[in-house]
Design a protein around this motif. Structure first.
Motif, PDB file in Angstrom:
ATOM      1  N   GLU A 167       0.831  -1.202   0.000  1.00 53.40           N
ATOM      2  CA  GLU A 167       0.000   0.000   0.000  1.00 53.40           C
ATOM      3  C   GLU A 167       0.872   1.261   0.000  1.00 53.40           C
ATOM      4  O   GLU A 167       1.817   1.397   0.772  1.00 53.40           O
ATOM      5  N   GLY A 168       0.542   2.146  -0.943  1.00 55.91           N
ATOM      6  CA  GLY A 168       1.258   3.427  -1.029  1.00 55.91           C
ATOM      7  C   GLY A 168       2.622   3.330  -1.685  1.00 55.91           C
ATOM      8  O   GLY A 168       3.369   4.312  -1.730  1.00 55.91           O
ATOM      9  N   LYS A 169       2.987   2.145  -2.190  1.00 57.66           N
ATOM     10  CA  LYS A 169       4.319   1.961  -2.787  1.00 57.66           C
ATOM     11  C   LYS A 169       4.268   2.049  -4.312  1.00 57.66           C
ATOM     12  O   LYS A 169       3.210   1.942  -4.934  1.00 57.66           O
ATOM     13  N   ILE A 170       5.465   2.193  -4.895  1.00 61.12           N
ATOM     14  CA  ILE A 170       5.583   2.165  -6.359  1.00 61.12           C
ATOM     15  C   ILE A 170       5.920   0.725  -6.748  1.00 61.12           C
ATOM     16  O   ILE A 170       6.972   0.199  -6.356  1.00 61.12           O
ATOM     17  N   VAL A 171       4.990   0.107  -7.473  1.00 61.26           N
ATOM     18  CA  VAL A 171       5.137  -1.314  -7.787  1.00 61.26           C
ATOM     19  C   VAL A 171       5.384  -1.507  -9.287  1.00 61.26           C
ATOM     20  O   VAL A 171       4.643  -0.981 -10.123  1.00 61.26           O
ATOM     21  N   GLY A 172       6.415  -2.262  -9.605  1.00 62.76           N
ATOM     22  CA  GLY A 172       6.746  -2.545 -11.006  1.00 62.76           C
ATOM     23  C   GLY A 172       6.141  -3.868 -11.452  1.00 62.76           C
ATOM     24  O   GLY A 172       6.071  -4.831 -10.676  1.00 62.76           O
ATOM     25  N   VAL A 173       5.714  -3.911 -12.713  1.00 63.62           N
ATOM     26  CA  VAL A 173       5.151  -5.140 -13.289  1.00 63.62           C
ATOM     27  C   VAL A 173       5.602  -5.249 -14.747  1.00 63.62           C
ATOM     28  O   VAL A 173       6.104  -4.279 -15.314  1.00 63.62           O
ATOM     29  N   GLN A 174       5.394  -6.436 -15.341  1.00 67.36           N
ATOM     30  CA  GLN A 174       5.589  -6.550 -16.789  1.00 67.36           C
ATOM     31  C   GLN A 174       4.260  -6.206 -17.466  1.00 67.36           C
ATOM     32  O   GLN A 174       3.207  -6.740 -17.110  1.00 67.36           O
ATOM     33  N   ALA A 204      12.482  -4.418 -14.980  1.00 72.47           N
ATOM     34  CA  ALA A 204      11.889  -3.973 -13.706  1.00 72.47           C
ATOM     35  C   ALA A 204      12.892  -4.162 -12.576  1.00 72.47           C
ATOM     36  O   ALA A 204      13.019  -3.308 -11.688  1.00 72.47           O
ATOM     37  N   ALA A 205      13.644  -5.273 -12.633  1.00 69.21           N
ATOM     38  CA  ALA A 205      14.626  -5.554 -11.582  1.00 69.21           C
ATOM     39  C   ALA A 205      15.716  -4.474 -11.556  1.00 69.21           C
ATOM     40  O   ALA A 205      16.172  -4.061 -10.478  1.00 69.21           O
ATOM     41  N   GLN A 206      16.138  -4.012 -12.743  1.00 69.01           N
ATOM     42  CA  GLN A 206      17.136  -2.938 -12.810  1.00 69.01           C
ATOM     43  C   GLN A 206      16.626  -1.700 -12.087  1.00 69.01           C
ATOM     44  O   GLN A 206      17.346  -1.048 -11.329  1.00 69.01           O
ATOM     45  N   SER A 207      15.370  -1.400 -12.326  1.00 64.80           N
ATOM     46  CA  SER A 207      14.760  -0.227 -11.724  1.00 64.80           C
ATOM     47  C   SER A 207      14.649  -0.383 -10.205  1.00 64.80           C
ATOM     48  O   SER A 207      14.851   0.573  -9.449  1.00 64.80           O
ATOM     49  N   LEU A 208      14.368  -1.607  -9.784  1.00 68.11           N
ATOM     50  CA  LEU A 208      14.265  -1.880  -8.345  1.00 68.11           C
ATOM     51  C   LEU A 208      15.629  -1.727  -7.681  1.00 68.11           C
ATOM     52  O   LEU A 208      15.763  -1.154  -6.597  1.00 68.11           O
ATOM     53  N   LEU A 209      16.670  -2.200  -8.366  1.00 66.72           N
ATOM     54  CA  LEU A 209      18.028  -2.130  -7.824  1.00 66.72           C
ATOM     55  C   LEU A 209      18.517  -0.691  -7.701  1.00 66.72           C
ATOM     56  O   LEU A 209      19.342  -0.379  -6.837  1.00 66.72           O
ATOM     57  N   THR A 210      18.019   0.174  -8.579  1.00 64.54           N
ATOM     58  CA  THR A 210      18.454   1.570  -8.502  1.00 64.54           C
ATOM     59  C   THR A 210      17.485   2.407  -7.655  1.00 64.54           C
ATOM     60  O   THR A 210      17.585   3.641  -7.622  1.00 64.54           O
ATOM     61  N   GLY A 211      16.530   1.745  -7.018  1.00 63.62           N
ATOM     62  CA  GLY A 211      15.657   2.432  -6.061  1.00 63.62           C
ATOM     63  C   GLY A 211      14.555   3.274  -6.690  1.00 63.62           C
ATOM     64  O   GLY A 211      13.916   4.069  -6.010  1.00 63.62           O
ATOM     65  N   LYS A 212      14.305   3.105  -7.985  1.00 62.94           N
ATOM     66  CA  LYS A 212      13.242   3.895  -8.629  1.00 62.94           C
ATOM     67  C   LYS A 212      11.859   3.357  -8.305  1.00 62.94           C
ATOM     68  O   LYS A 212      10.869   4.085  -8.384  1.00 62.94           O
ATOM     69  N   ILE A 213      11.791   2.072  -8.013  1.00 58.84           N
ATOM     70  CA  ILE A 213      10.512   1.482  -7.592  1.00 58.84           C
ATOM     71  C   ILE A 213      10.748   0.737  -6.282  1.00 58.84           C
ATOM     72  O   ILE A 213      11.905   0.475  -5.899  1.00 58.84           O
TER      73      ILE A 213
END
Ligand code: ARG
Length: 285
Positions: A167-174, A204-213
């Protein structure tokens, strides 16, 4: 199947030949001989029908079984050099072989797979694809060949430890996946602040690793592979959905659908399907 029935026909005609020989040699046609001829003709007809059935499976290009996929979904389909490998690649080869065809892959964005099936660009969609209502409006699905569910990937040490924390988070999906649908559907109550759509899980994983999501929602086995292939990510145990993967076939090509289901049955019964799954899935987990 065809080979089996052809063999039956041969055995049948031998049987009648032998019993007719036992009837003794009168020059006029005896009842036994007449029956023999009829039976042989019937058997031959049956063989012809079987051959017609086998060739009734039409594909986009003669001799080929073209499968559309998105090869960024390890362990189901992914690139090894410039070759598409994985569970679905092996299933495609095994089914094609049974149908007397050669499998040929078309790699594309995931959300292009179903349109490619409906417009006849490919014969089948084989892409770790979940059966759902919306897709069933556009294509037929084979019998399911695997069970799956949506999982959550987060950075190590994240304060997200369960679905409720999304809840309230930025969630990445395909884009265009059931994960996308789940997270984007309000009734599911995830309440993500925003949903970021990527062309594939690894992006999406790249984005997660760089803290964008903050997290990714993706199918369970591909999630495990992403975590195994990178440092600093973990996958939560909790699954958000319960899904089944199957092969998408154009609605009008029911002959191909039947042939695929028959092939899948055989692969299941022979244990070949399980062997393919075991080769790629971490069964100890
Ligand atoms: N199972 C999910 C779905 O059907 C994700 C499939 C993604 N497949 C892929 N090859 N990228 O929507």
């Amino acid at each position: 199947m065809k080979r089996f029935k052809t063999l039956t026909a041969v055995v049948l005609s031998c049987f009648f030949a032998v019993s007719a020989a036992g009837c003794g040699g009168s020059s006029s046609e005896t009842e036994g001989e007449a029956a023999e001829e009829e039976a042989v003709e019937d058997a031959a007809e049956e063989t012809e029908t079987d051959e017609a059935e086998a060739s009734a499976v039409t594909t986009v290009q003669d001799g080929l079984l073209i499968w559309g996929t998105n090869a960024a979904f390890e362990p189901y389909e992914y690139m090894e050099g410039d070759v598409v490998v994985g569970i679905d690649a092996e299933i495609a080869d095994a089914i094609a072989e049974k149908l007397g065809l050669t499998a040929q892959v078309e790699n594309m964005d995931f959300d292009a797979v179903i349109p490619s099936v409906t417009t006849g660009k490919v014969d089948i969609g084989l892409a770790g694809m979940t059966v759902n209502e919306e897709r069933l409006n556009n294509v037929n699905f084979s019998d399911p060949y695997v069970e799956a569910g949506q999982a959550i990937i987060v950075p190590e040490g994240s304060d997200i430890t369960s679905a409720a924390d999304l809840e309230g988070k930025i969630v990445g999906v395909q884009r265009g996946t059931t994960g996308d649908e789940y997270v984007s559907t309000e009734e599911n109550g995830i309440g993500a602040a925003s949903v970021e759509r990527f062309s594939n899980g690894p992006d999406a994983a790249q984005s997660l690793l760089t803290g964008k999501i903050d997290a990714i929602v993706l199918d369970n086995e591909p999630s495990k592979k992403i975590v195994a292939n990178s440092t600093g990510l973990v996958v939560l145990d909790e699954l958000l959905t319960s899904e089944e993967y199957a092969i998408a076939v154009a609605k009008e090509n029911t002959a191909l659908l039947d042939a695929i289901n028959e092939a899948l049955d055989e692969l299941e019964e022979s244990g070949e399907l399980q062997e393919i799954l075991d080769k790629y899935l971490n069964i100890e987990e």
